[in-house]
Design an enzyme around this catalytic site. Structure first.
Site, PDB file in Angstrom:
ATOM      1  N   HIS A  29      -6.019  -1.050  -7.894  1.00 10.93           N
ATOM      2  CA  HIS A  29      -5.093  -1.954  -7.205  1.00 10.93           C
ATOM      3  C   HIS A  29      -5.167  -3.364  -7.777  1.00 10.93           C
ATOM      4  O   HIS A  29      -4.194  -4.099  -7.749  1.00 10.93           O
ATOM      5  CB  HIS A  29      -5.346  -1.931  -5.699  1.00 10.93           C
ATOM      6  CG  HIS A  29      -4.811  -0.680  -5.080  1.00 10.93           C
ATOM      7  ND1 HIS A  29      -5.621   0.379  -4.754  1.00 10.93           N
ATOM      8  CD2 HIS A  29      -3.552  -0.305  -4.802  1.00 10.93           C
ATOM      9  CE1 HIS A  29      -4.864   1.360  -4.280  1.00 10.93           C
ATOM     10  NE2 HIS A  29      -3.608   0.969  -4.291  1.00 10.93           N
ATOM     11  N   CYS A  39       6.456   6.668  -7.202  1.00  6.61           N
ATOM     12  CA  CYS A  39       6.211   5.236  -6.982  1.00  6.61           C
ATOM     13  C   CYS A  39       4.875   4.791  -7.556  1.00  6.61           C
ATOM     14  O   CYS A  39       4.490   3.640  -7.398  1.00  6.61           O
ATOM     15  CB  CYS A  39       6.317   4.880  -5.504  1.00  6.61           C
ATOM     16  SG  CYS A  39       5.048   5.667  -4.497  1.00  6.61           S
ATOM     17  N   ASP A  43      -2.938   7.969  -7.327  1.00  8.77           N
ATOM     18  CA  ASP A  43      -3.949   8.741  -6.594  1.00  8.77           C
ATOM     19  C   ASP A  43      -3.877  10.224  -6.940  1.00  8.77           C
ATOM     20  O   ASP A  43      -4.906  10.901  -6.960  1.00  8.77           O
ATOM     21  CB  ASP A  43      -3.768   8.545  -5.087  1.00  8.77           C
ATOM     22  CG  ASP A  43      -4.408   7.248  -4.647  1.00  8.77           C
ATOM     23  OD1 ASP A  43      -5.536   6.974  -5.077  1.00  8.77           O
ATOM     24  OD2 ASP A  43      -3.764   6.496  -3.897  1.00  8.77           O
ATOM     25  N   GLU A  63       0.126  12.483  -2.893  1.00  8.62           N
ATOM     26  CA  GLU A  63      -0.872  11.844  -3.768  1.00  8.62           C
ATOM     27  C   GLU A  63      -2.232  12.532  -3.697  1.00  8.62           C
ATOM     28  O   GLU A  63      -3.192  12.061  -4.291  1.00  8.62           O
ATOM     29  CB  GLU A  63      -0.978  10.346  -3.495  1.00  8.62           C
ATOM     30  CG  GLU A  63      -1.118   9.944  -2.056  1.00  8.62           C
ATOM     31  CD  GLU A  63      -1.104   8.420  -1.866  1.00  8.62           C
ATOM     32  OE1 GLU A  63      -1.067   7.676  -2.846  1.00  8.62           O
ATOM     33  OE2 GLU A  63      -1.158   8.004  -0.699  1.00  8.62           O
TER      34      GLU A  63
HETATM   35  C1  PEP Z   1      -0.181   5.846  -5.874  1.00  9.37           C
HETATM   36  O1  PEP Z   1      -1.263   6.286  -5.487  1.00  9.37           O
HETATM   37  O2  PEP Z   1       0.381   6.228  -6.907  1.00  9.37           O
HETATM   38  C2  PEP Z   1       0.506   4.794  -5.096  1.00  9.37           C
HETATM   39  C3  PEP Z   1       1.721   4.421  -5.390  1.00  9.37           C
HETATM   40  O3  PEP Z   1      -0.205   4.194  -4.102  1.00  9.37           O
HETATM   41  P1  PEP Z   1      -1.370   3.139  -4.393  1.00  9.37           P
HETATM   42  O4  PEP Z   1      -1.331   2.781  -5.844  1.00  9.37           O
HETATM   43  O5  PEP Z   1      -1.104   1.949  -3.537  1.00  9.37           O
HETATM   44  O6  PEP Z   1      -2.593   3.878  -3.994  1.00  9.37           O
HETATM   45 MG    MG Z   2      -1.915   5.801  -3.505  1.00  7.61          MG
END
Ligand code: PEP
Ligand code: MG
Length: 604
Positions: A226, A538, A491, A467
């Site tokens: 993140h 996403c 994830d 995910e």
């Molecule tokens: C992901 O896991 O791809 C996602 C979009 O969520 P995050 O990156 O916030 O875990």
């Molecule tokens: Mg995620």
């Protein structure tokens, strides 16, 4: 090279890593400083040129450098001054303890004063400064590590825990030293400053959003952590996983950050500097050209429309989303509203944030993800991460364990739904009972609003993130219960390949082209398309130019990514023929190397 980073012992930060720094030393730089190069993983493209600013997120992460022989006495005095200052602070604290205070309070202060006065902390570091020519902070931290290690070996649990008291006293001494001359000053011209840190948390990155730094580099971190994701949203060049940058680089040294190649050049010579200035101008020209695509519709060469949406972390990111001409917001990571604060945002505060985004997107869809707290994003002071945070009480698991907090958020989202086109997205679902419980929580939130006659949009769609491999392998249930799906590839890859996405020591195993990953992604897209359920990607894969054609070939028509990547992805869509993308065998080969070859052929 005048510097000898290891002459003062091994770094507390570097000691966690055993690999030697991959330092390539080159000719002396234009400023007469030794030039060297470090290689890491680029997380955010572009080139930044500026001066280093050493950043300490962890309180015990200190700069370490060698003191010239003539500076040793002054350094010892600096150390002594810090000891004297903290001694004074303890005396003042003890004097201020009210008579009614509990006896433990006085005992606690007495213990800390005693630890400070012990030769281990007040004298031994002086010897290290003299013998090894370490700076005072570094000498103190080394000595602390030495002493706390001895405590760890004590059998008595009470005594063992006293190691924590030593750490607290040392923290106070370090703080005192920061006020005694050598601490790096906060830079005044941020646009020329490159932040150099050992590690940064997503919460640290949010603080950077308020600054205008030219770039940043860290020793730790994976490209889909993140921290890296927020870095991308800052749209400044960044590199993670450099391993030794924080210990090798000094305040104010000249740096070049090549965020595309993951290369950091320290003290470049004049020729190298000029070459990178040229490259930087070229990248800027490419960006300007891309801006012309802002209002173009995203369609492939054979006329297939593609929906390009944006990911955001905070309401103010919406300006950039509109700037990029996004068709909507495909992922609002709401947990970032909860970081860097000691309280939880109230329902009204959240409502205002969600309404602001909904209103400014002007009927374009806004997908609000419910809290994904846990793992690397935790609320200040909350210590519930557990032994293995990525597998622990995270996202929907955390929300179901905290029903009042979840209800507050759901009510705020529903209330905001009157002001735009809001969709609700639930992260990290794996079990059918989690879907049931999440839906029940939404029903309950609606009922409470109905009871109070508070209006909301009754057609708010509810989707789930795919995910966790378990979700991708039991899609039928998800599709029966939910209105749409969004694949979180960050994830999904982490959990499929069993690698912590924040850990740079396993970053090389993070492979979007692993056959298992491609199988789960393509399977999810095809199944959703067959069932007529909207599906998006996403995760960072959606903003990865090299994956656009492959995902289009799998049948994906909705992508959500950081706004900074959107126009480049649109350009790729405009240059793609769906038939060619569909014909690729990448999803059917079992060898990632072969997949890579086929991918470069597809992207040629
Ligand atoms: C992901 O896991 O791809 C996602 C979009 O969520 P995050 O990156 O916030 O875990
Ligand atoms: Mg995620």
């Amino acid at each position: 090279m005048r510097r000898s980073p290891r002459s003062c012992g091994s770094s507390p930060t570097a000691s966690a890593r055993t690999s030697e720094p991959a330092v390539k030393r080159t000719a002396d730089s234009a400023r007469g400083e030794a030039s060297f190069t470090l290689q890491g993983a680029g997380v955010s493209g572009g080139i930044a040129i500026g001066q280093a600013h050493l950043f300490s997120a962890a309180r015990l992460e200190v700069a370490h450098y060698e003191i010239p022989p003539q500076g040793i006495d002054a350094e010892v005095q600096r150390f002594d001054a810090a000891v004297a200052q903290v001694r004074g602070e303890f005396a003042a604290l003890e004097a201020g303890v009210p008579a009614s205070a509990r006896a433990e309070m006085k005992a606690f202060l007495g213990l800390h004063a005693m630890l400070l006065n012990d030769a281990n902390l007040s004298k031994a570091p002086r010897e290290l400064i003299r013998e090894q020519r370490c700076n005072a902070e570094w000498a103190l931290v080394q000595q602390m590590e030495h002493v706390t290690k001895q405590f760890e070996e004590i059998e008595d649990a009470y005594l063992r825990e006293r190691a924590q008291d030593i750490v607290q006293v040392v923290e106070r001494m370090l703080k005192a030293m920061l006020g005694t001359g050598h601490a790096p000053q906060a830079p005044s011209h941020e646009e020329n400053v490159i932040v150099v840190a050992h590690d940064l948390s997503p919460a640290d990155m949010m603080i950077f959003k308020r600054h205008e730094y030219a770039g940043f580099v860290t020793d730790l971190g994976g490209v889909t952590s993140h921290t890296a994701i927020v870095a991308r949203s800052l749209n400044i060049p960044a590199i993670v996983g450099l391993h030794h940058a924080r210990s090798l680089i000094r305040e104010n040294e000249l740096l070049i950050v090549d965020g595309r190649e993951g290369v950091l050049i320290v003290n470049p010579d004049a020729q190298v500097l000029e070459e990178y200035r040229r490259r930087s101008r070229r990248i800027e020209a490419e960006r300007r050209k891309l801006r012309r695509l802002r209002t173009r519709r995203a369609r492939t060469l054979d006329g297939v429309a593609v929906d390009l949406q944006a990911n955001i972390e905070l309401p103010q990111d919406v300006d950039e989303v509109k700037e990029a001409g996004a068709a909507g917001i495909g992922l609002f990571r709401t947990e970032f509203l909860f970081l860097n604060r000691d309280d939880l945002p109230s329902e009204d505060e959240q409502f205002e944030a969600y309404r602001k985004v909904a209103r400014s997107m002007d009927r374009r869809p806004v997908t609000i993800r419910t809290l994904d707290l846990g793992a690397d994003k935790s609320i200040n002071g909350a210590d519930r991460a557990g032994p293995n945070p990525a597998l622990g009480l995270r996202a929907i698991r955390f929300c179901l364990a905290e029903p009042q907090m979840f209800l507050t958020q759901l009510r705020a989202i529903l209330r905001a739904s009157r002001y735009g086109k809001i969709r609700l997205l639930i992260p990290m679902l794996a079990h059918s009972h989690e879907i049931e419980n999440a839906l029940a929580a939404v029903r309950h939130a609606r009922e409470t609003l109905d009871d109070q006659r508070i209006a909301y949009d009754r057609r708010v769609a509810i989707g789930g993130m795919i995910e966790v491999p378990a979700a991708a392998l039991s899609l039928e249930y998800f599709m029966r219960k939910l209105d749409f799906l969004s694949i979180g590839t960050n994830d999904l890859i982490q959990y499929t390949l069993a690698i912590d996405r924040t850990d740079d020591t396993v970053a090389h195993l993070y492979d979007p082209l692993h056959p298992a990953v491609l199988h789960l992604v393509s399977r999810t897209i095809r199944a959703a398309n067959r069932a007529g359920i909207p599906v998006a990607v996403c995760g960072e894969m959606a903003g990865d130019l090299s994956m656009t054609r492959l995902l289009l070939g799998f049948g994906l028509r909705q992508f959500s990514m950081h706004p900074a990547q959107l126009l480049a992805i649109k350009q790729q869509v405009l240059r793609t023929r769906i038939d060619a993308a569909r014909a690729t065998r990448i999803g059917r080969v079992n060898d990632p190397e072969k997949a890579r070859q086929l991918l470069s052929r597809l992207n040629a």
